[in-house]
Design a protein around this motif. Structure first.
Motif, PDB file in Angstrom:
ATOM      1  N   UNK A 139      41.483  42.604  29.308  1.00 48.46           N
ATOM      2  CA  UNK A 139      42.754  43.305  29.459  1.00 48.46           C
ATOM      3  C   UNK A 139      42.602  44.750  28.978  1.00 48.46           C
ATOM      4  N   UNK A 140      42.560  45.711  29.878  1.00 48.61           N
ATOM      5  CA  UNK A 140      42.634  45.581  31.327  1.00 48.61           C
ATOM      6  C   UNK A 140      41.359  44.935  31.883  1.00 48.61           C
ATOM      7  N   UNK A 141      41.489  44.273  33.019  1.00 52.97           N
ATOM      8  CA  UNK A 141      40.377  43.498  33.559  1.00 52.97           C
ATOM      9  C   UNK A 141      39.362  44.395  34.256  1.00 52.97           C
ATOM     10  N   UNK A 142      38.131  44.203  33.861  1.00 49.25           N
ATOM     11  CA  UNK A 142      36.991  44.865  34.492  1.00 49.25           C
ATOM     12  C   UNK A 142      35.981  43.789  34.834  1.00 49.25           C
ATOM     13  N   UNK A 143      35.608  43.680  36.107  1.00 46.01           N
ATOM     14  CA  UNK A 143      34.682  42.647  36.554  1.00 46.01           C
ATOM     15  C   UNK A 143      33.418  43.260  37.146  1.00 46.01           C
ATOM     16  N   UNK A 144      32.343  42.484  37.064  1.00 47.84           N
ATOM     17  CA  UNK A 144      31.105  42.858  37.755  1.00 47.84           C
ATOM     18  C   UNK A 144      30.756  41.741  38.736  1.00 47.84           C
ATOM     19  N   UNK A 145      30.333  42.139  39.942  1.00 49.81           N
ATOM     20  CA  UNK A 145      29.860  41.194  40.954  1.00 49.81           C
ATOM     21  C   UNK A 145      28.362  41.407  41.133  1.00 49.81           C
ATOM     22  N   UNK A 248      43.477  49.479  43.021  1.00 50.66           N
ATOM     23  CA  UNK A 248      42.210  48.949  42.526  1.00 50.66           C
ATOM     24  C   UNK A 248      41.063  49.794  43.053  1.00 50.66           C
ATOM     25  N   UNK A 249      39.953  49.724  42.345  1.00 53.23           N
ATOM     26  CA  UNK A 249      38.733  50.436  42.738  1.00 53.23           C
ATOM     27  C   UNK A 249      37.563  49.475  42.665  1.00 53.23           C
ATOM     28  N   UNK A 250      36.723  49.473  43.702  1.00 52.59           N
ATOM     29  CA  UNK A 250      35.461  48.745  43.665  1.00 52.59           C
ATOM     30  C   UNK A 250      34.332  49.745  43.884  1.00 52.59           C
ATOM     31  N   UNK A 280      31.322  46.808  40.571  1.00 55.35           N
ATOM     32  CA  UNK A 280      32.329  46.599  39.539  1.00 55.35           C
ATOM     33  C   UNK A 280      33.708  46.801  40.159  1.00 55.35           C
ATOM     34  N   UNK A 281      34.684  46.067  39.619  1.00 53.73           N
ATOM     35  CA  UNK A 281      36.052  46.098  40.128  1.00 53.73           C
ATOM     36  C   UNK A 281      37.018  46.251  38.978  1.00 53.73           C
ATOM     37  N   UNK A 282      37.997  47.138  39.141  1.00 50.27           N
ATOM     38  CA  UNK A 282      39.050  47.249  38.132  1.00 50.27           C
ATOM     39  C   UNK A 282      40.357  47.649  38.808  1.00 50.27           C
ATOM     40  N   UNK A 313      38.436  52.594  47.497  1.00 51.11           N
ATOM     41  CA  UNK A 313      39.722  52.681  46.812  1.00 51.11           C
ATOM     42  C   UNK A 313      40.728  51.859  47.608  1.00 51.11           C
ATOM     43  N   UNK A 314      41.437  50.979  46.940  1.00 47.97           N
ATOM     44  CA  UNK A 314      42.331  50.029  47.596  1.00 47.97           C
ATOM     45  C   UNK A 314      43.774  50.379  47.263  1.00 47.97           C
ATOM     46  N   UNK A 315      44.579  50.521  48.299  1.00 43.90           N
ATOM     47  CA  UNK A 315      45.977  50.915  48.140  1.00 43.90           C
ATOM     48  C   UNK A 315      46.900  49.703  48.082  1.00 43.90           C
TER      49      UNK A 315
END
Length: 327
Positions: A139-145, A248-250, A280-282, A313-315
């Motif tokens: 929190x805030x969430x930060x992920x790695x793929x 969000x941003x990947x 990475x995604x947040x 960048x995701x809207x």
């Protein structure tokens, strides 16, 4: 000496004689010039010097392809797959069939087909399995793929974007002239609808699956290259005053073997070391829709080598890739 009809059309258009320019190109096309039809198609796609008309663009493009315009065929396939060429919806199966035909004589199409053959895809181009990320911060969430992309897919994105790369500039509000970007010193280029080949489209569909968002909500995939000394200083990815905000941003890391270039999140104490193929995604917004200040981040200076990344960048809602603007 007779002037090339395309050169003459461009000269007429620059003089404001748009109708004459279009008529000249249509006449040259009717006489067998694939390049003339292609020029008209490009004008109608970009909306200059004529108003944007995607249906007319597709008609001109089809005529260029019928005469034998190879690049036009690949552009037509891309627009079939992503649905941004005036038809009602994306048509992956039809685009794939067209690519199969093109691959018989075109090495570029054949290379794309070979890459697609190694992807586990559904009949509509979406991935068979939803990518699963690992939590770097809750929190805030930060992920790695890890390994979201293969080395071949990374290379394809870099190669596709290579001709599009330009230094990062913004307009000086006082003079109206281009000036160096105040926080980003990389070279970058966005892969728009006409260059979103089926490999890029499949990658964008994979990103949509990983993020749980609609592929239409993503801005065109932007590739950035950082040379030694270049960086992306601390910033938020949200856009002030945007009605359709970035939610969000990947970030995809396309290579490794360079020094520096880490992605740092100072407010949450996380630094990500780039690894080729990882992403990475947040999320960029708080529950009330305002920017999350904890997700300020930076691309640290590259000390040696070249760093390549691609950013999606995701809207909050679908975007029009032809007229995408901050608002």
């Amino acid at each position: 000496m007779h002037r090339n009809p395309i050169d003459l059309a461009l000269s007429l258009a620059s003089a404001g004689k748009t109708e004459q320019a279009c008529a000249l190109l249509a006449d040259a096309g009717a006489q067998g010039s694939a390049e003339a039809w292609m020029q008209l198609a490009v004008w109608y796609l970009i909306g200059a010097p004529v108003p944007r008309d995607l249906d007319r663009a597709r008609t001109c493009l089809a005529k260029a392809v019928a005469i034998g315009h190879v690049d036009g065929a690949l552009m037509e396939i891309a627009l079939l797959a992503n649905g941004n060429g005036g038809q009602t919806a994306p048509d992956w199966p039809r685009a794939l069939r067209a690519l199969d035909i093109a691959a018989q004589n075109d090495p570029v199409a054949a290379a794309q087909r070979a890459l697609l053959a190694n992807m586990a895809l559904r009949p509509d181009g979406t991935p068979l399995a939803t990518p699963v990320g690992e939590i770097l911060h809750d929190a805030p969430r930060l992920q790695r793929f890890p390994r979201l992309l293969t080395p071949e897919e990374c290379a394809h994105l870099a190669t596709t974007a290579q001709p599009l790369l330009e230094p990062s500039f913004v307009l000086d509000p006082r003079s109206g002239r281009p000036m160096p970007h105040p926080i980003r010193t990389s070279d970058g280029g966005a892969i728009g609808p006409t260059r979103e080949d089926l490999v890029v489209r499949a990658i964008n569909l994979r990103i949509a699956a990983a993020t749980g968002t609609d592929v239409q909500n993503g801005e065109p995939l932007t590739v950035l290259r950082y040379a030694p000394g270049q960086q992306y200083r601390r910033h938020l990815d949200t856009i002030a005053g945007a009605a359709n905000q970035r939610m969000a941003t990947l970030i995809l890391y396309l290579n490794q073997g360079f020094a520096g270039g880490e992605t740092s999140f100072p407010a949450i104490g996380v630094t990500v070391q780039p690894r080729a193929g990882d992403a990475i995604l947040f999320e960029t917004l708080l529950p009330d829709g305002s920017p999350d200040p904890q997700l300020v981040h930076s691309g640290e200076p590259v000390r040696a080598g070249a760093k390549w990344i691609a950013t999606r960048w995701i809207r909050q809602a679908p975007v029009d890739p032809w007229t995408l603007a901050a608002g």
